[in-house]
Design a protein around this motif. Structure first.
Motif, PDB file in Angstrom:
ATOM      1  N   ALA A 105       0.816  -1.217   0.000  1.00  0.00           N
ATOM      2  CA  ALA A 105       0.000   0.000   0.000  1.00  0.00           C
ATOM      3  C   ALA A 105       0.848   1.263   0.000  1.00  0.00           C
ATOM      4  N   LYS A 106       2.156   1.097   0.115  1.00  0.00           N
ATOM      5  CA  LYS A 106       3.075   2.241   0.234  1.00  0.00           C
ATOM      6  C   LYS A 106       2.611   3.161   1.369  1.00  0.00           C
ATOM      7  N   HIS A 107       2.449   2.536   2.525  1.00  0.00           N
ATOM      8  CA  HIS A 107       1.896   3.244   3.671  1.00  0.00           C
ATOM      9  C   HIS A 107       2.651   2.845   4.928  1.00  0.00           C
ATOM     10  N   LEU A 108       2.930   3.832   5.758  1.00  0.00           N
ATOM     11  CA  LEU A 108       3.453   3.504   7.078  1.00  0.00           C
ATOM     12  C   LEU A 108       2.740   4.336   8.123  1.00  0.00           C
ATOM     13  N   SER A 109       2.788   3.822   9.333  1.00  0.00           N
ATOM     14  CA  SER A 109       2.117   4.515  10.418  1.00  0.00           C
ATOM     15  C   SER A 109       2.969   4.429  11.675  1.00  0.00           C
ATOM     16  N   LEU A 110       2.797   5.403  12.516  1.00  0.00           N
ATOM     17  CA  LEU A 110       3.453   5.454  13.824  1.00  0.00           C
ATOM     18  C   LEU A 110       2.370   5.395  14.894  1.00  0.00           C
ATOM     19  N   HIS A 111       2.498   4.417  15.793  1.00  0.00           N
ATOM     20  CA  HIS A 111       1.574   4.294  16.900  1.00  0.00           C
ATOM     21  C   HIS A 111       2.294   4.685  18.183  1.00  0.00           C
ATOM     22  N   ILE A 112       1.663   5.521  18.964  1.00  0.00           N
ATOM     23  CA  ILE A 112       2.209   5.916  20.264  1.00  0.00           C
ATOM     24  C   ILE A 112       1.195   5.486  21.326  1.00  0.00           C
ATOM     25  N   VAL A 113       1.631   4.570  22.190  1.00  0.00           N
ATOM     26  CA  VAL A 113       0.734   4.051  23.230  1.00  0.00           C
ATOM     27  C   VAL A 113       1.507   3.874  24.536  1.00  0.00           C
ATOM     28  N   PRO A 114       1.043   4.428  25.663  1.00  0.00           N
ATOM     29  CA  PRO A 114      -0.023   5.418  25.744  1.00  0.00           C
ATOM     30  C   PRO A 114       0.511   6.811  25.406  1.00  0.00           C
ATOM     31  N   SER A 115      -0.317   7.649  24.885  1.00  0.00           N
ATOM     32  CA  SER A 115       0.109   9.011  24.549  1.00  0.00           C
ATOM     33  C   SER A 115       0.267   9.837  25.830  1.00  0.00           C
ATOM     34  N   GLN A 116       1.286  10.700  25.820  1.00  0.00           N
ATOM     35  CA  GLN A 116       1.565  11.553  26.969  1.00  0.00           C
ATOM     36  C   GLN A 116       1.601  13.014  26.513  1.00  0.00           C
ATOM     37  N   PRO A 117       1.307  13.942  27.400  1.00  0.00           N
ATOM     38  CA  PRO A 117       1.334  15.356  26.999  1.00  0.00           C
ATOM     39  C   PRO A 117       2.671  15.782  26.388  1.00  0.00           C
TER      40      PRO A 117
END
Lengths: 114, 114
Positions: B70-82
């Motif tokens: 798909a020529k796609h990348l993603s970044l997941h941040i868990v858990p998000s912090q301020p």
């Protein structure tokens, strides 16, 4: 942690003047770069430098621009005759080698051409 | 030539929830991908990278996923912090061509709400 340092943090110059932006890359890094970011736009590649010569350059890097590594530590970007549209943040970066290693960026020099 | 695209200029997420930042690219020669975080008045800071031989790379709260078809990348941040509130840039490089510069997306401003 070693870091890339850039001076000055802000440079104001008049149109037509020459400016030199200075950078001290991380000491054991081999590849050096200049990028710029015009306000509100993306970070754009200007030039890469390896083994004392330019390895790649973009269309932005015309003959008004030059780079130099005058000694073992400094890496400079010179703009011979600045134009209003050269106003941007200029980021220096270095990387250890060219094979799958990230670029490490300095905090940038804000160039304002009046 | 927008070879790397980040179609969401901004994203707001509640503290503790997952942040998902997306990036698409058009150049099939890209084989090394990176995410950078940028605070105001600072240079981009390297976060995490992935080469095209992998589809996932994890480092603490940060995970990058690559979908080559798909020529796609993603970044997941868990858990998000301020403190994660910043502009996130996706970048890509066509290392297999011998090039060593990075192509950046336009960035996504992440705001993590306490």
């Amino acid at each position: 942690e070693p870091e890339v340092t850039q001076t000055p943090s802000h440079q104001v110059t008049q149109m037509g003047q020459e400016v030199i932006l200075r950078c001290v890359p991380i000491s054991n890094h081999l590849y050096f770069y200049w990028y710029r970011q015009i306000l509100g736009q993306k970070v754009e590649f200007l030039v890469s430098f390896y083994n004392n010569e330019i390895s790649e350059k973009s269309e932005i890097f015309d003959d008004q621009f030059s780079v130099e590594r005058p000694d073992g530590s400094n890496f400079t970007l010179k703009i011979r005759s600045t134009k209003l549209e050269d106003s941007a943040m200029y980021f220096c970066a270095s990387r250890l080698n060219s094979v799958i290693s990230p670029l490490h960026f300095g905090n940038g020099t804000r160039l304002t051409v009046t | 030539d927008q070879q790397v695209k980040q179609n969401s200029p901004s994203l707001s997420v509640q503290e503790g929830r997952i942040s998902i930042l997306n990036c698409d690219y058009t150049n099939s020669m890209f084989d090394y991908f990176l995410w950078y975080k940028k605070y105001p008045a600072e240079g981009p800071t390297f976060l995490i990278s992935i080469s095209s031989i992998k589809d996932k790379n994890e480092d603490g709260r940060f995970t990058v996923f690559l979908n080559k078809s798909a020529k796609h990348l993603s970044l997941h941040i868990v858990p998000s912090q301020p403190g994660d509130s910043a502009v996130y840039f996706c970048a890509a490089s066509p290392i297999q061509t011998g090039a060593n510069n990075l192509f950046f997306g336009t960035g996504t401003r992440l705001t993590v709400i306490p």
